[in-house]
Design a protein around this motif. Structure first.
Motif, mmCIF file in Angstrom:
data_model
loop_
_atom_site.group_PDB
_atom_site.id
_atom_site.type_symbol
_atom_site.label_atom_id
_atom_site.label_comp_id
_atom_site.label_asym_id
_atom_site.label_seq_id
_atom_site.Cartn_x
_atom_site.Cartn_y
_atom_site.Cartn_z
ATOM 1 N N ILE A 280 0.841 -1.189 0.000
ATOM 2 C CA ILE A 280 0.000 0.000 0.000
ATOM 3 C C ILE A 280 0.880 1.244 0.000
ATOM 4 N N ASP A 281 0.479 2.214 -0.818
ATOM 5 C CA ASP A 281 1.290 3.418 -0.997
ATOM 6 C C ASP A 281 0.371 4.631 -1.089
ATOM 7 N N GLY A 282 0.828 5.768 -0.621
ATOM 8 C CA GLY A 282 0.016 6.973 -0.634
ATOM 9 C C GLY A 282 0.641 8.096 -1.438
ATOM 10 N N LYS A 283 -0.180 9.070 -1.773
ATOM 11 C CA LYS A 283 0.332 10.246 -2.449
ATOM 12 C C LYS A 283 1.238 11.028 -1.510
ATOM 13 N N THR A 284 0.940 10.941 -0.198
ATOM 14 C CA THR A 284 1.811 11.441 0.862
ATOM 15 C C THR A 284 2.111 10.273 1.796
ATOM 16 N N PRO A 285 3.215 10.321 2.557
ATOM 17 C CA PRO A 285 3.573 9.195 3.426
ATOM 18 C C PRO A 285 2.442 8.800 4.376
ATOM 19 N N LEU A 286 2.221 7.497 4.490
ATOM 20 C CA LEU A 286 1.162 6.966 5.338
ATOM 21 C C LEU A 286 1.669 6.680 6.740
ATOM 22 N N SER A 287 0.730 6.581 7.677
ATOM 23 C CA SER A 287 1.069 6.275 9.063
ATOM 24 C C SER A 287 1.085 4.760 9.269
ATOM 25 N N LYS A 288 2.216 4.249 9.678
ATOM 26 C CA LYS A 288 2.358 2.816 9.939
ATOM 27 C C LYS A 288 1.398 2.369 11.043
ATOM 28 N N LYS A 289 1.279 3.192 12.073
ATOM 29 C CA LYS A 289 0.400 2.876 13.201
ATOM 30 C C LYS A 289 -1.058 2.815 12.754
ATOM 31 N N LYS A 290 -1.455 3.774 11.914
ATOM 32 C CA LYS A 290 -2.825 3.817 11.424
ATOM 33 C C LYS A 290 -3.134 2.594 10.549
ATOM 34 N N LEU A 291 -2.222 2.234 9.665
ATOM 35 C CA LEU A 291 -2.422 1.069 8.806
ATOM 36 C C LEU A 291 -2.566 -0.201 9.629
ATOM 37 N N THR A 292 -1.743 -0.354 10.634
ATOM 38 C CA THR A 292 -1.788 -1.542 11.490
ATOM 39 C C THR A 292 -3.131 -1.648 12.189
ATOM 40 N N SER A 293 -3.618 -0.516 12.675
ATOM 41 C CA SER A 293 -4.881 -0.493 13.409
ATOM 42 C C SER A 293 -6.081 -0.759 12.506
ATOM 43 N N LEU B 164 -6.258 -2.019 9.385
ATOM 44 C CA LEU B 164 -6.242 -3.256 8.602
ATOM 45 C C LEU B 164 -6.117 -4.516 9.460
ATOM 46 N N GLY B 165 -5.898 -4.327 10.749
ATOM 47 C CA GLY B 165 -5.704 -5.496 11.602
ATOM 48 C C GLY B 165 -4.505 -6.303 11.166
ATOM 49 N N ALA B 166 -3.415 -5.595 10.890
ATOM 50 C CA ALA B 166 -2.227 -6.225 10.316
ATOM 51 C C ALA B 166 -1.336 -6.850 11.385
ATOM 52 N N ALA B 167 -0.737 -7.967 11.029
ATOM 53 C CA ALA B 167 0.258 -8.592 11.905
ATOM 54 C C ALA B 167 1.594 -7.877 11.772
ATOM 55 N N GLN B 168 1.840 -7.334 10.578
ATOM 56 C CA GLN B 168 3.109 -6.645 10.316
ATOM 57 C C GLN B 168 2.924 -5.613 9.211
ATOM 58 N N VAL B 169 3.469 -4.423 9.436
ATOM 59 C CA VAL B 169 3.511 -3.379 8.419
ATOM 60 C C VAL B 169 4.948 -2.888 8.347
ATOM 61 N N SER B 170 5.585 -3.070 7.204
ATOM 62 C CA SER B 170 6.991 -2.696 7.067
ATOM 63 C C SER B 170 7.224 -2.071 5.697
ATOM 64 N N HIS B 171 8.287 -1.271 5.594
ATOM 65 C CA HIS B 171 8.601 -0.655 4.310
ATOM 66 C C HIS B 171 8.843 -1.739 3.260
ATOM 67 N N ALA B 172 8.191 -1.592 2.135
ATOM 68 C CA ALA B 172 8.253 -2.623 1.094
ATOM 69 C C ALA B 172 9.605 -2.689 0.412
ATOM 70 N N ASN B 173 10.317 -1.565 0.365
ATOM 71 C CA ASN B 173 11.524 -1.509 -0.464
ATOM 72 C C ASN B 173 12.804 -1.327 0.325
ATOM 73 N N ARG B 174 12.713 -1.454 1.626
ATOM 74 C CA ARG B 174 13.937 -1.353 2.418
ATOM 75 C C ARG B 174 13.740 -2.066 3.744
ATOM 76 N N GLN B 175 14.861 -2.477 4.337
ATOM 77 C CA GLN B 175 14.790 -3.163 5.609
ATOM 78 C C GLN B 175 14.981 -2.198 6.775
ATOM 79 N N HIS B 176 15.810 -1.189 6.575
ATOM 80 C CA HIS B 176 15.964 -0.146 7.587
ATOM 81 C C HIS B 176 16.501 1.110 6.922
ATOM 82 N N LEU B 177 16.533 2.184 7.661
ATOM 83 C CA LEU B 177 16.803 3.501 7.099
ATOM 84 C C LEU B 177 18.142 3.592 6.394
ATOM 85 N N LEU B 178 19.192 2.997 6.967
ATOM 86 C CA LEU B 178 20.524 3.128 6.382
ATOM 87 C C LEU B 178 20.595 2.498 4.998
#
Length: 323
Positions: free
Chosen positions: A180-193, A195-209
């Motif tokens: 899921i992607d937005g025209k502006t950055p989405l809230s991870k907390k909001k998506l989890t709540s 969608l009842g998600a077990a995990q919400v993570s960046h699709a194209n990276r594992q961490h910021l670095l």
């Protein structure tokens, strides 16, 4: 004196024009990376659900929260990375189109599945009359648009399908890679709540670095170019001062007011370097097109201001030494 001023204007204009060109290249490279990734931004999230639900149940949850608007959802086929079942809400990011249109609200509420294809599918389309079709899994899908532009990217090989309401009610979302992607950055907390998600993570990276490193690696040529342009811009006050020794001596003989001499010299420097920035920037903007000018203007204005500060300090010291 006039020759030196014209040199300053031309020198500044050339380097600022180069900065416009490099920012255009940065934009083009960023767009190509996005198109290579299903037209998803670096802020896209992958969603793993806690419980089994259909695509229709998933999209109903999204629509139940008004704060989750302007989003696109990709249900990516795990066995075929070129096939994506698509759903969008309001003003979601749209890829460049060669012909036709991308999906709209009517397509998401249709009783018939429709498709948007990459330009490499054009030869595979069936066109009996005014409507083109793509044969997919034994069925003919109406094609509403063809994606692509002058670049050659992975988007050219993508097949996006907007399933009918009936299909979404039968297709299990958990069987697909959900992004899921937005025209502006989405809230991870909001998506989890929501969608009842077990995990919400960046699709194209594992961490910021990793994300930062990958961006630098992808744009290293343009970044090196901007560094060299920056060095060229920073050299302007030193070259101006170096070429003005004779003038400074003449001014000192005519006037003993050191501050006045610094002001007069800075006045010409600020004017002609500023005109160079203006003319070079305008020439670049007329020739090239940018989606946003914030980065470019920030870059050029910052170097202009820094150059003026360097110049005042440099000329003050130089005139003081000559005196």
């Amino acid at each position: 004196m006039l020759k030196r001023r014209m040199w300053l204007l031309f020198y500044s204009a050339v380097f600022v024009f180069c900065s416009v060109f490099l920012f255009v290249k940065l934009q083009q490279r960023t767009l190509m990376i996005q198109l290579n990734n299903h037209n998803l931004t670096p802020d896209a999230y992958r969603v793993v659900l806690k419980t089994k639900m259909t695509m229709q149940e998933f999209t109903d949850r999204l629509n139940s929260d008004e704060s989750l608007s302007n989003v696109q959802v990709h249900f990516q086929d795990k066995k075929n990375k070129r096939v994506t079942y698509f759903y969008g809400i309001k003003n979601f990011p749209v890829p460049p189109m060669l012909t036709g249109n991308f999906f709209d609200d009517d397509d998401f509420n249709s009783a018939v599945a429709v498709a948007v294809v990459g330009k490499n599918y054009k030869k595979k389309l069936y066109l009996p009359k005014d409507q083109s079709y793509l044969k997919f899994q034994g069925n003919y899908l109406p094609v509403v648009g063809v994606m692509g532009d002058s670049y050659h990217t992975e988007l050219d090989n993508q097949l996006f399908i907007s399933p009918s309401i009936e299909m979404r009610s039968k297709m299990v979302a958990n069987n697909y890679r959900i992004v899921i992607d937005g025209k502006t950055p989405l809230s991870k907390k909001k998506l989890t709540s929501v969608l009842g998600a077990a995990q919400v993570s960046h699709a194209n990276r594992q961490h910021l670095l990793i994300e930062q490193d990958s961006w630098i690696v992808s744009h290293w040529k343009e970044l090196i170019g901007l560094i060299f342009v920056g060095i060229g811009l920073l050299a302007i006050p030193f070259l101006w001062a170096l070429l003005g020794n004779r003038r400074y001596r003449e001014l000192l003989l005519a006037n003993d007011d050191q501050r006045r001499l610094v002001y007069i010299e800075w006045e010409f420097f600020a004017l002609f370097s500023g005109l160079g920035v203006l003319f070079g920037g305008l020439a670049g903007m007329l020739l090239f097109e940018l989606d946003s000018y914030v980065g470019l203007l920030s870059y050029d204005i910052a170097f202009y201001l820094v150059n003026n500060l360097i110049f005042i300090r440099l000329i003050s010291k130089k005139i003081k030494d000559l005196k």
